[in-house]
Design an enzyme around this catalytic site. Structure first.
Site, PDB file in Angstrom:
ATOM      1  N   LYS A  40      25.499  50.472   5.407  1.00 47.82           N
ATOM      2  CA  LYS A  40      26.355  49.351   4.958  1.00 47.82           C
ATOM      3  C   LYS A  40      25.467  48.273   4.319  1.00 47.82           C
ATOM      4  CE  LYS A  40      29.372  50.297   8.850  1.00 47.82           C
ATOM      5  NZ  LYS A  40      30.776  50.127   9.170  1.00 47.82           N
ATOM      6  N   GLU A  72      36.085  50.107   4.324  1.00 50.98           N
ATOM      7  CA  GLU A  72      35.728  48.717   4.036  1.00 50.98           C
ATOM      8  C   GLU A  72      35.926  48.405   2.556  1.00 50.98           C
ATOM      9  OE1 GLU A  72      31.857  48.872   5.874  1.00 50.98           O
ATOM     10  OE2 GLU A  72      32.829  49.022   7.833  1.00 50.98           O
ATOM     11  N   GLY A 124      32.918  50.717  13.773  1.00 47.20           N
ATOM     12  CA  GLY A 124      32.230  49.498  14.210  1.00 47.20           C
ATOM     13  C   GLY A 124      32.859  48.838  15.416  1.00 47.20           C
ATOM     14  N   SER A 130      32.048  54.930  15.240  1.00 47.61           N
ATOM     15  CA  SER A 130      31.350  54.709  16.508  1.00 47.61           C
ATOM     16  C   SER A 130      30.727  55.985  17.080  1.00 47.61           C
ATOM     17  CB  SER A 130      32.288  54.038  17.519  1.00 47.61           C
ATOM     18  OG  SER A 130      32.688  52.763  17.039  1.00 47.61           O
TER      19      SER A 130
HETATM   20  C1  PEP Z   1      30.791  53.792   8.935  1.00 50.82           C
HETATM   21  O1  PEP Z   1      30.371  52.738   8.507  1.00 50.82           O
HETATM   22  O2  PEP Z   1      31.074  54.702   8.139  1.00 50.82           O
HETATM   23  C2  PEP Z   1      30.915  53.954  10.381  1.00 50.82           C
HETATM   24  C3  PEP Z   1      31.437  55.053  10.838  1.00 50.82           C
HETATM   25  O3  PEP Z   1      30.474  52.914  11.154  1.00 50.82           O
HETATM   26  P1  PEP Z   1      30.221  52.933  12.743  1.00 50.82           P
HETATM   27  O4  PEP Z   1      29.443  54.203  13.035  1.00 50.82           O
HETATM   28  O5  PEP Z   1      29.402  51.711  13.005  1.00 50.82           O
HETATM   29  O6  PEP Z   1      31.529  52.943  13.412  1.00 50.82           O
END
Ligand code: PEP
Length: 246
Positions: A11, A95, A170, A208
């Site tokens: 990100k 996002e 996230g 996550s």
């Molecule tokens: C992502 O940004 O694609 C993602 C899955 O984030 P996280 O692993 O932090 O949930």
């Protein structure tokens, strides 16, 4: 057997100071027994490419333009990424759908632009919490994938799909292995209707993923690896997740 794929999505994180030890640790941690890639912010792509040079590690971007070139200030084309060895580009991350109003068709056009330059799009689909609670998960992810399948047509088999439930990104709230498998199986069925390559395509789970839940997620028959956000910024965690896929 199809090898699994683990992709780190940094990100908008990283710095010259923190990237170097993280990338060195990922290189040091090999072999993983699976394919591994890192998708970094644009300014760091050269640094990732140099750190991974001569290894089997791949790298990618987090977005690209649907256009080939032109007066599109701030955008980066797939051709520019391809020019110096970019293997993957994430398109349609939730996002970007949420904060940049990216439509299903725009995501599909970006995927097409990537493939046209030999960059593999990692196409993200996923439902919000409200949509899951309303029982709309299947309809939402099928609609999102359908736009890409129709736009890519005979090239649909060349994309990577990532199922990322928005409520799990996230938040620390991971989909259970059974919840992930149910949606992955649905997506696989949809892909089978579109391409003869569906069974060798990779469908990643994202949301996550952590060192302690990766193995049970990756053990599901239609989960072919992971798209990892937060945990990809910590060398030990990312390495443990890659090993869980090996
Ligand atoms: C992502 O940004 O694609 C993602 C899955 O984030 P996280 O692993 O932090 O949930």
């Amino acid at each position: 057997m199809k090898s699994k794929l683990v992709v780190g999505n940094w990100k908008m994180h990283g710095s010259r100071a923190s990237n170097e030890p993280l990338l060195a640790a990922i290189v040091q941690g090999r072999p993983y027994g699976c394919d591994v890639a890192v998708c970094a912010p644009f300014p760091y792509l050269t640094e990732v490419a140099l750190a991974f040079a001569g290894s089997d590690l791949r790298w990618g971007a987090q977005d690209c333009s649907m256009h080939e070139q032109g007066a599109y200030t701030g955008e980066v084309s797939a051709g520019m990424l391809a020019e110096f060895g970019c293997r993957y580009v994430i398109v349609g991350h939730s996002e970007r759908r949420q904060f940049h109003q990216e439509s299903d068709q725009l995501v599909a056009d970006k995927a097409k632009a990537a493939l046209a330059k030999g960059v593999t799009p990692i196409v993200c689909v996923g439902e919000s919490l409200a949509q899951r609670e309303a029982g709309e998960t299947d309809v939402v992810v099928k609609r999102q994938l359908s736009a890409v399948i129709h736009t890519l047509a005979h090239c649909a088999g060349e994309m990577v799909v990532a199922y990322e439930p928005v409520w799990a990104i996230g938040t620390g709230r991971t989909a259970s292995p059974e919840q992930a498998q149910a949606v992955h199986a649905l997506l696989r069925t949809q892909l089978r209707a579109a391409t003869a390559h569906a069974d060798r395509m990779k469908i990643l789970y994202g949301g996550s993923v952590k060192a302690d839940n990766a193995r049970s997620l990756f053990a599901q028959p239609d989960v072919d690896g992971g798209l990892v956000g937060g945990a990809s910024l910590k060398a030990d965690d990312f390495i443990a997740i890659c090993r869980a896929a090996g």
